[in-house]
Enzyme design. Structure first.
Site, PDB file in Angstrom:
ATOM      1  CD  GLU A   1      -1.380  -5.677   5.397  1.00 54.85           C
ATOM      2  OE1 GLU A   1      -2.040  -4.499   5.704  1.00 54.85           O
ATOM      3  OE2 GLU A   1      -1.144  -6.035   4.414  1.00 54.85           O
TER       4      GLU A   1
ATOM      5  CG  HIS B   1      -3.856  -3.430   2.865  1.00 61.40           C
ATOM      6  ND1 HIS B   1      -2.884  -2.865   3.641  1.00 61.40           N
ATOM      7  CD2 HIS B   1      -4.426  -2.545   2.149  1.00 61.40           C
ATOM      8  CE1 HIS B   1      -2.825  -1.490   3.556  1.00 61.40           C
ATOM      9  NE2 HIS B   1      -3.852  -1.212   2.670  1.00 61.40           N
TER      10      HIS B   1
ATOM     11  CB  CYS C   1      -1.253   0.047   1.225  1.00 65.50           C
ATOM     12  SG  CYS C   1      -2.115   1.249   1.069  1.00 65.50           S
TER      13      CYS C   1
END
Length: 237
Positions: free
Chosen positions: A212, A210, A107
């Site tokens: 994660e 993202h 990001c």
């Protein structure tokens, strides 16, 4: 030996504290790395010492990149800035490229990569681009917000073997002008670049979404595994 991987810290302006989302740490661990959150510092000697002790670098999400980095004035629709983090990451990117250290930008990480190498950003997609694609989704984040098309000659396509994949999305800034040394690996239907790389480096990738937040997603898992594998190869040299 598992590779040590440094992750740039997020900064809480209100609490004056460093922090990191567990997903960053957990997914690096799942892929076989040892994640370490770095201190927030622009001290060049300290950063050089850090780079001598890690095998890879993750540039995490967070604050907007200061428009001064890419030669623009800050507009009202730009978000919160963290100048010390900009300075830290610009120095890390320069040295990591010189050392050919594996780097994964997520990001903001992709955005600071582009700005560091001479590209520019939309300070706010809604104000400056007018896209109708939802690039700033609401919770839950472990689902696709939109699809991206992969460049067939780029390494991301080689890794995933798919022309199109779904990604989550939590950003209001994005690449406007791509840096000369970066190549696009994927783009959304509105043309916003979603993944980049430097062709002549071991592993210098940035993704706009993202992973994660979506660790059980096959796309996320393969990218993180490829990154950690590159860090393992780097640590063995």
């Amino acid at each position: 030996m598992k590779p040590f991987i440094g992750l740039t810290p997020l900064y809480d302006d209100d609490k004056k504290s460093y922090w990191i989302l567990p997903g960053y740490m957990e997914e690096i661990e799942h892929a076989g790395g040892i994640p370490v959150m770095l201190p927030l510092t622009a001290d060049r000697d300290m950063l050089e010492n850090i780079l001598c002790r890690i095998d890879g670098l993750v540039l995490t999400g967070g604050h907007d990149v200061n428009p001064a980095v890419y030669g623009e004035k800050t507009e009202d629709f730009c978000g919160r800035l963290c100048p010390e983090r900009d300075e830290m990451e610009l120095a890390l990117i320069q040295r990591a490229l010189e050392k050919d250290m594996p780097v994964l930008g997520i990001c903001r990480g992709l955005q600071i990569m582009n700005a560091a190498l001479g590209g520019s950003l939309y300070q706010d997609l809604g104000a400056q681009n007018g896209t109708e694609i939802d690039h700033d989704m609401k919770k839950p984040y472990d689902r696709a917000a939109h699809s991206i098309s992969l460049e067939m000659k780029a390494p991301l396509f080689g890794l995933l073997g798919q022309k199109s994949v779904g990604v989550n999305s939590r950003h209001h800034q994005a690449i406007k002008d791509l840096a000369p040394s970066l190549k696009s690996m994927a783009a959304a239907e509105d043309g916003i670049i979603e993944a980049v790389y430097v062709p002549d480096k071991r592993f210098f990738w940035g993704v706009q979404w993202h992973p994660e937040h979506w660790g059980d997603n096959e796309t996320s898992a393969k990218i993180l595994q490829a990154f950690v594998n590159a860090c393992k190869n780097c640590s063995s040299i």
